[in-house]
Design a protein around this motif. Structure first.
Motif, short mmCIF file in Angstrom:
data_model
loop_
_atom_site.label_atom_id
_atom_site.label_comp_id
_atom_site.label_asym_id
_atom_site.label_seq_id
_atom_site.Cartn_x
_atom_site.Cartn_y
_atom_site.Cartn_z
N TYR A 84 23.14 14.30 37.08
CA TYR A 84 21.94 14.64 37.79
C TYR A 84 21.04 13.72 38.78
CZ TYR A 84 17.23 16.00 39.03
OH TYR A 84 15.85 16.13 39.60
N HIS A 85 20.79 13.78 40.11
CA HIS A 85 19.99 12.91 40.77
C HIS A 85 18.88 13.57 41.18
CE1 HIS A 85 22.78 9.55 40.58
NE2 HIS A 85 23.80 10.27 40.92
N GLY A 86 17.93 12.77 41.29
CA GLY A 86 16.55 13.39 41.86
C GLY A 86 15.39 12.67 42.00
N PRO A 87 14.23 13.20 42.45
CA PRO A 87 12.96 12.43 42.57
C PRO A 87 12.51 11.76 41.22
CG PRO A 87 12.56 14.44 43.80
CD PRO A 87 14.07 14.36 42.95
N GLY A 88 12.16 10.57 41.24
CA GLY A 88 11.66 9.87 39.92
C GLY A 88 12.73 9.02 39.11
N LEU A 172 18.82 4.94 36.93
CA LEU A 172 17.75 4.74 35.82
C LEU A 172 16.71 5.82 35.97
CD1 LEU A 172 16.54 2.71 33.77
CD2 LEU A 172 15.47 1.51 35.57
N ASN A 173 16.42 6.29 34.98
CA ASN A 173 15.29 7.46 34.70
C ASN A 173 13.97 6.86 34.64
OD1 ASN A 173 17.48 9.54 35.00
ND2 ASN A 173 17.45 9.62 32.66
N VAL A 174 13.23 6.75 35.73
CA VAL A 174 11.87 6.16 35.83
C VAL A 174 11.00 7.47 35.44
CG1 VAL A 174 10.00 4.96 37.21
CG2 VAL A 174 12.30 4.47 37.59
N GLU A 175 10.90 8.43 36.22
CA GLU A 175 9.91 9.56 36.14
C GLU A 175 10.43 10.80 36.71
OE1 GLU A 175 5.17 10.92 36.45
OE2 GLU A 175 5.94 9.37 37.71
N PRO A 176 12.02 11.25 36.47
CA PRO A 176 12.17 12.58 36.82
C PRO A 176 11.81 13.61 36.01
CG PRO A 176 13.83 11.17 35.51
CD PRO A 176 12.70 10.54 35.64
N ASP A 177 12.06 14.92 36.56
CA ASP A 177 11.72 16.09 35.75
C ASP A 177 12.99 16.19 34.91
OD1 ASP A 177 11.60 18.39 34.86
OD2 ASP A 177 10.72 19.47 36.57
N LEU A 178 12.75 16.09 33.69
CA LEU A 178 14.18 15.94 32.65
C LEU A 178 14.48 17.20 32.49
CD1 LEU A 178 12.56 13.27 30.06
CD2 LEU A 178 14.20 13.10 31.85
N SER A 179 13.75 18.19 32.85
CA SER A 179 14.27 19.56 32.59
C SER A 179 15.35 19.93 33.55
CB SER A 179 13.22 20.80 32.80
OG SER A 179 12.86 20.74 34.14
N HIS A 180 15.60 19.09 34.65
CA HIS A 180 16.48 19.46 35.85
C HIS A 180 17.87 19.00 35.12
CE1 HIS A 180 13.52 19.09 39.39
NE2 HIS A 180 13.22 20.07 38.41
N PHE A 181 17.83 18.12 33.90
CA PHE A 181 19.29 17.85 33.35
C PHE A 181 19.88 18.95 32.73
CE2 PHE A 181 17.23 13.65 34.29
CZ PHE A 181 18.37 12.75 34.39
N GLY A 182 19.19 20.15 32.37
CA GLY A 182 19.57 21.22 31.34
C GLY A 182 20.47 21.77 32.34
N GLY A 183 20.84 21.60 33.63
CA GLY A 183 21.99 22.46 34.33
C GLY A 183 23.10 21.99 34.21
N ILE A 184 23.41 20.69 33.60
CA ILE A 184 24.56 20.12 33.35
C ILE A 184 24.78 19.60 32.03
CG2 ILE A 184 25.03 19.36 35.69
CD1 ILE A 184 24.08 16.51 34.72
N VAL A 185 26.00 19.19 31.48
CA VAL A 185 26.23 18.37 30.29
C VAL A 185 26.21 16.97 30.98
CG1 VAL A 185 27.67 18.11 28.37
CG2 VAL A 185 27.52 20.41 29.25
#
Length: 223
Positions: A84-88, A172-185
């Motif tokens: 996953y990649h995203g804001p934060g 590097l996870n600084v402040e992403p929405d960690l729930s977004h990782f739930g769409g993948i393994v």
């Protein structure tokens, strides 16, 4: 590659993009830069970016690793599985010519290069008093909760080497929405969580994370 130079170093050139870069645009920009490095018409670079929420598939990814395609998905061409990649989240794209040595990393040694990326993230985390760790058989950088006997991933690594020029890199996870990782393994590893600096009680800004990465770079890769 639309970015602002962050330091005056001749090699690598540090670049930071202020806007969120769509994954396809980042892939095209990296590919062009890598071609330039190979042709000796462009210098090495470390490009720090954020992406809009996206899932990327590595060369080892499997369809069952995508649990919920709630965000756009892309084939990244790097090693590894789903990410996953995203804001934060700070993604650092590392474009180096491995035909020469870089600090403690010998020339033409992909394994040492990947180990160096891991060490880079570990040393950056150390600046926040976080102990990042490797795990045998598991890609990425992990943080252990020794009280509860659990551990979570805080940094992902996926690379590609094209005729000895590297691209892709670390996230590097600084402040992403960690729930977004739930769409993948994540990276094909189930049974372990994902964490971030903020989730660990470190309210670091993206700028502070960048400073830590820049400071730790020379300790591993030199210059």
């Amino acid at each position: 590659m639309s970015a602002a130079a962050a330091t005056g170093q001749a090699t690598p050139e540090w670049l930071i993009s202020d806007d969120r870069i769509p994954v396809p645009d980042a892939l095209a920009a990296m590919e062009a830069r890598v071609a330039g490095i190979r042709a000796a018409t462009a210098g090495e670079a470390v490009w720090l970016v954020e992406h809009p929420p996206s899932y990327t598939a590595g060369t080892s990814s499997r369809p069952e690793g995508l649990l919920d395609a709630r965000f756009p998905t892309y084939s990244a061409g790097r090693g590894g599985q789903w990410t996953y990649h995203g804001p934060g989240q700070r993604t650092a794209y590392v474009m180096l010519d491995l035909t020469r040595a870089h600090g403690s990393i010998p020339a033409r040694d992909v394994r040492a290069f990947v180990h160096g990326l891991e060490e880079w993230v570990i040393r950056a985390l150390d600046r926040f008093n976080i102990r990042g760790e490797r795990r045998e058989g598991r890609v990425g950088i992990w943080v252990a909760d020794r009280v509860n006997g659990t551990e979570s991933k805080i940094g992902a690594i996926g690379v590609r080497v094209s005729r000895w020029v590297t691209w892709h890199g670390i996230a590097l996870n600084v402040e992403p929405d960690l729930s977004h990782f739930g769409g993948i393994v994540p990276c094909g590893i189930s049974g372990h969580g994902v964490t971030s600096l903020h989730a660990l009680g470190i309210p670091a800004t993206m700028e502070e994370a960048d400073s830590a990465l820049m400071a730790a770079w020379a300790e591993v890769f030199g210059g």
